[in-house]
Write an enzyme that holds these catalytic residues in place. Structure first.
Site, PDB file in Angstrom:
ATOM      1  N   CYS A 148     -22.722  22.532 -15.851  1.00  0.00           N
ATOM      2  CA  CYS A 148     -22.412  21.151 -16.232  1.00  0.00           C
ATOM      3  C   CYS A 148     -21.723  20.369 -15.104  1.00  0.00           C
ATOM      4  CB  CYS A 148     -21.619  21.143 -17.531  1.00  0.00           C
ATOM      5  SG  CYS A 148     -21.813  19.592 -18.419  1.00  0.00           S
ATOM      6  N   ARG A 181     -23.985  10.143 -25.321  1.00  0.00           N
ATOM      7  CA  ARG A 181     -23.599  11.422 -24.726  1.00  0.00           C
ATOM      8  C   ARG A 181     -24.450  12.545 -25.333  1.00  0.00           C
ATOM      9  NH1 ARG A 181     -19.231  12.803 -21.707  1.00  0.00           N
ATOM     10  NH2 ARG A 181     -18.632  14.988 -21.814  1.00  0.00           N
ATOM     11  N   HIS A 202     -23.177  25.536 -21.824  1.00  0.00           N
ATOM     12  CA  HIS A 202     -21.895  26.214 -21.987  1.00  0.00           C
ATOM     13  C   HIS A 202     -22.112  27.332 -23.001  1.00  0.00           C
ATOM     14  CE1 HIS A 202     -19.851  22.920 -19.949  1.00  0.00           C
ATOM     15  NE2 HIS A 202     -20.374  22.052 -20.782  1.00  0.00           N
TER      16      HIS A 202
END
Ligand code: GLN
Length: 239
Positions: free
Chosen positions: A91, A126, A196
């Site tokens: 990320c 997002r 993640h």
């Protein structure tokens, strides 16, 4: 055989738990009889150039910009990669090893340029949620899962190979060739991803791909608990 794994700035880039990727690599390497040293590098400490695998995690825009400037000034990571070291970057880490990205003020700045990937901010929502990808390499278990949480969209340079293709979720957020949505990047020994999880806990096959990049072919090893966890995520998210 011995292996040095360098975990970079996890106090800046550890917001999403990506520091756990180091433990997985250590465990899976030791299970093959490889002698492993895990080197912890905190901000303002010099980055050693003798590592075999360098790990970067995710973080908010502010710490990401600070980490990038420190890595640029230090120069150790770039020198190591130019000498053939591996990188696994998640990320914010993935974004900062690219060519260009927004800083914490939203202004476009240069990344480390280890891979040809540009990250941009748009006014699109997002990207938050579970991510399922099909890994591009030929391995026994190509379906991988993670959790994504990012504003940036990443555009791969012409001919740059992604880590995989999105089955569910957003990933890099921009269509690639033939409208396939790419996820992450994988060029030689440099891996980047939005997953993640930590990604290497949820995807033992990816951990082995990173290790093999650094060590060559690995002996067979099955961690039943890790495989069961990975399978549970896969079958729940991509039945
Ligand atoms: N700050 C970056 C973004 O929002 C990276 C976020 C993260 O590492 N999860 O795109």
């Amino acid at each position: 055989m011995s292996l040095t794994i360098v975990r970079l700035y996890h106090d800046l880039l550890g917001t999403y738990g990506d520091q756990g990727n180091a433990e997985v690599l250590v465990h899976r390497a030791q299970a093959r009889g490889i002698d492993v040293e895990l080197v912890e590098v905190t901000p303002h400490e010099p980055v050693p150039t003798s590592g075999d695998i360098y790990l970067l995690g995710g973080g908010e825009d502010g710490p990401q910009t600070v980490a990038l400037e420190m890595l640029r000034t230090d120069g150790g990571l770039t020198a190591a990669v130019n000498s053939g070291a591996s990188v696994f970057a998640v990320c914010a880490g993935f974004q900062l090893i690219g060519t260009r990205l927004p800083n914490s003020q939203g202004r476009t700045i240069d990344g480390l340029g280890l891979v040809d990937v540009e990250t941009i901010y748009t006014d699109e929502p997002r990207c938050v949620g579970e991510l399922v990808i099909r890994y591009s390499q030929t391995i026994t278990q190509p379906i991988m899962t993670g959790f994504e949480n990012h504003q940036g969209r990443s555009v791969l340079g012409a001919g740059v190979t992604p880590l995989g293709h999105v089955l569910s979720g957003i990933g890099n957020g921009r269509d690639g060739v033939d409208c396939v949505r790419p996820e992450g990047v994988h060029v030689a020994k440099v891996f980047g991803t939005y997953m993640h999880g930590p990604a290497l806990v949820r995807n033992p096959a990816l951990a082995d791909a990173v290790l093999e990049g650094a060590c060559g072919p690995l002996a067979e090893y099955v961690d039943e608990f890790a495989e069961a966890l990975a399978a549970e995520r896969r079958t729940t998210l991509w039945p």
